[in-house]
Design a protein around this motif. Structure first.
Motif, PDB file in Angstrom:
ATOM      1  N   LEU A 115       0.785  -1.299   0.014  1.00  0.00           N
ATOM      2  CA  LEU A 115      -0.093  -0.169   0.093  1.00  0.00           C
ATOM      3  C   LEU A 115       0.717   1.295  -0.078  1.00  0.00           C
ATOM      4  N   ASN A 116       1.808   1.227   0.587  1.00  0.00           N
ATOM      5  CA  ASN A 116       2.904   2.505   0.772  1.00  0.00           C
ATOM      6  C   ASN A 116       3.578   2.542  -0.592  1.00  0.00           C
ATOM      7  N   ALA A 117       3.910   1.333  -1.067  1.00  0.00           N
ATOM      8  CA  ALA A 117       4.479   1.437  -2.529  1.00  0.00           C
ATOM      9  C   ALA A 117       3.542   2.162  -3.521  1.00  0.00           C
ATOM     10  N   LYS A 118       2.346   1.624  -3.649  1.00  0.00           N
ATOM     11  CA  LYS A 118       1.032   2.166  -4.527  1.00  0.00           C
ATOM     12  C   LYS A 118       0.901   3.632  -4.220  1.00  0.00           C
ATOM     13  N   THR A 119       1.023   3.953  -2.862  1.00  0.00           N
ATOM     14  CA  THR A 119       0.689   5.458  -2.435  1.00  0.00           C
ATOM     15  C   THR A 119       1.852   6.420  -3.221  1.00  0.00           C
ATOM     16  N   ARG A 120       3.049   5.855  -3.022  1.00  0.00           N
ATOM     17  CA  ARG A 120       4.265   6.393  -3.391  1.00  0.00           C
ATOM     18  C   ARG A 120       4.144   6.751  -5.089  1.00  0.00           C
ATOM     19  N   GLU A 121       3.759   5.770  -5.588  1.00  0.00           N
ATOM     20  CA  GLU A 121       3.543   5.626  -7.179  1.00  0.00           C
ATOM     21  C   GLU A 121       2.420   6.499  -7.477  1.00  0.00           C
ATOM     22  N   LEU A 122       1.324   6.461  -6.765  1.00  0.00           N
ATOM     23  CA  LEU A 122       0.365   7.482  -7.103  1.00  0.00           C
ATOM     24  C   LEU A 122       0.593   8.598  -6.937  1.00  0.00           C
ATOM     25  N   ALA A 123       1.403   9.025  -5.985  1.00  0.00           N
ATOM     26  CA  ALA A 123       1.871  10.600  -5.719  1.00  0.00           C
ATOM     27  C   ALA A 123       2.748  10.862  -6.881  1.00  0.00           C
ATOM     28  N   ALA A 124       3.494  10.059  -7.280  1.00  0.00           N
ATOM     29  CA  ALA A 124       4.719  10.388  -8.551  1.00  0.00           C
ATOM     30  C   ALA A 124       3.724  10.549  -9.495  1.00  0.00           C
ATOM     31  N   LEU A 125       2.640   9.642 -10.092  1.00  0.00           N
ATOM     32  CA  LEU A 125       1.816   9.873 -11.138  1.00  0.00           C
ATOM     33  C   LEU A 125       1.019  11.292 -11.027  1.00  0.00           C
ATOM     34  N   GLN A 126       0.583  11.853  -9.907  1.00  0.00           N
ATOM     35  CA  GLN A 126       0.019  12.828  -9.716  1.00  0.00           C
ATOM     36  C   GLN A 126       0.687  13.959  -9.878  1.00  0.00           C
ATOM     37  N   THR A 127       2.136  14.028  -9.357  1.00  0.00           N
ATOM     38  CA  THR A 127       2.868  15.237  -9.609  1.00  0.00           C
ATOM     39  C   THR A 127       3.122  15.147 -11.229  1.00  0.00           C
ATOM     40  N   GLN A 128       3.256  13.903 -11.956  1.00  0.00           N
ATOM     41  CA  GLN A 128       3.501  14.026 -13.342  1.00  0.00           C
ATOM     42  C   GLN A 128       2.492  14.448 -14.136  1.00  0.00           C
ATOM     43  N   ALA A 129       1.287  14.058 -13.590  1.00  0.00           N
ATOM     44  CA  ALA A 129      -0.065  14.686 -14.294  1.00  0.00           C
ATOM     45  C   ALA A 129      -0.125  16.165 -14.088  1.00  0.00           C
ATOM     46  N   ALA A 131       2.163  18.353 -13.729  1.00  0.00           N
ATOM     47  CA  ALA A 131       3.260  18.928 -14.557  1.00  0.00           C
ATOM     48  C   ALA A 131       2.924  18.774 -15.974  1.00  0.00           C
ATOM     49  N   ARG A 132       2.190  17.949 -16.412  1.00  0.00           N
ATOM     50  CA  ARG A 132       1.746  17.802 -18.021  1.00  0.00           C
ATOM     51  C   ARG A 132       0.550  18.702 -18.145  1.00  0.00           C
ATOM     52  N   LEU A 133      -0.253  18.832 -17.297  1.00  0.00           N
ATOM     53  CA  LEU A 133      -1.440  19.587 -17.199  1.00  0.00           C
ATOM     54  C   LEU A 133      -1.030  21.252 -17.357  1.00  0.00           C
ATOM     55  N   ALA A 134       0.097  21.625 -16.402  1.00  0.00           N
ATOM     56  CA  ALA A 134       0.588  22.785 -16.396  1.00  0.00           C
ATOM     57  C   ALA A 134       1.234  23.345 -18.003  1.00  0.00           C
ATOM     58  N   ARG A 137      -1.649  23.496 -20.585  1.00  0.00           N
ATOM     59  CA  ARG A 137      -2.299  24.828 -20.239  1.00  0.00           C
ATOM     60  C   ARG A 137      -1.411  25.958 -20.982  1.00  0.00           C
ATOM     61  N   ALA A 138      -0.171  25.765 -20.868  1.00  0.00           N
ATOM     62  CA  ALA A 138       0.674  26.884 -21.358  1.00  0.00           C
ATOM     63  C   ALA A 138       0.763  26.666 -22.934  1.00  0.00           C
ATOM     64  N   ASN A 139       0.788  25.496 -23.325  1.00  0.00           N
ATOM     65  CA  ASN A 139       0.522  25.459 -24.982  1.00  0.00           C
ATOM     66  C   ASN A 139      -0.760  25.811 -25.393  1.00  0.00           C
ATOM     67  N   PHE A 140      -1.805  25.410 -24.726  1.00  0.00           N
ATOM     68  CA  PHE A 140      -3.096  26.043 -25.000  1.00  0.00           C
ATOM     69  C   PHE A 140      -3.281  27.619 -25.074  1.00  0.00           C
ATOM     70  N   ALA A 141      -2.679  28.261 -23.935  1.00  0.00           N
ATOM     71  CA  ALA A 141      -2.807  29.707 -23.938  1.00  0.00           C
ATOM     72  C   ALA A 141      -1.630  30.155 -25.273  1.00  0.00           C
TER      73      ALA A 141
END
Length: 189
Positions: A115-129, A131-134, A137-141
């Motif tokens: 569970l801790n490994a999946k939580t860390r993986e999820l946190a890394a994926l959220q950070t990556q998402a 960054a991609r969203l930002a 948004r910059a490309n869209f603007a």
């Protein structure tokens, strides 16, 4: 005042009898026990020190000599005296099996690690998402700004073309009409 004392006489049965219904099977635990050892156990009443008396008259000391006689009487019949705390401790240690608890703790630790490994993986994926969203948004603007610039350029060019057409129609009306008939203007939808 009369003195009274308790005299223990072994009965040769278990310390506490539990009635069993005739249709009911006796309890059969998962592991075997030495049941013959229980048939020889007997319990004696707890002993008080001689300094303790019941009504201040030293009644217990008078009873202790009679009690000692009953103890020797019990030992002659083959029954042994058992400390209740030791007896209950032995029963509990025989009834308690730590292996399932250890296995469940190991499973819990393993699941916690996963569970801790999946939580860390999820946190890394959220950070990556994020960054991609930002970046998106910059490309869209930037794309919206480019589209507005293109739209402004097209409007300016269209105004210039209309102005040139109007000037050509005023200055050279016959040639403009002939060219318009030959090359008609596209119809806007």
């Amino acid at each position: 005042m009369s003195t009274s004392y308790y005299q223990y006489r072994p009965t040769g049965s278990l310390p506490v009898g539990v009635p069993i219904k005739p249709s009911q099977q006796p309890f059969n635990p998962g592991h075997t026990r030495n049941l013959s050892a229980y048939s020889q156990l007997s319990a004696s009443p707890p002993e008080r020190p001689e300094s303790v008396s019941t009504s201040g008259a030293g009644l217990y000391s008078a009873a202790s000599s009679s009690y000692a006689g009953s103890e020797s009487e019990a030992s002659m019949t083959g029954a042994t005296s058992v400390d209740l705390l030791d007896y209950m401790n032995d029963r509990l240690s025989q009834a308690y099996n730590p292996i399932p608890l250890d296995q469940s703790l190991a499973k819990q630790a393993q699941m916690s690690g996963e569970l801790n490994a999946k939580t860390r993986e999820l946190a890394a994926l959220q950070t990556q998402a994020r960054a991609r969203l930002a970046k998106t948004r910059a490309n869209f603007a930037e794309g919206m700004k480019a589209a507005k610039d293109v739209q402004q350029d097209l409007e300016w060019t269209q105004k210039k073309v209309h102005a040139l057409n109007a000037r050509a129609a005023r200055k050279y009306p016959e040639q403009y009409r002939a060219a318009s008939e030959r090359y008609p203007a596209p119809v806007d939808c």
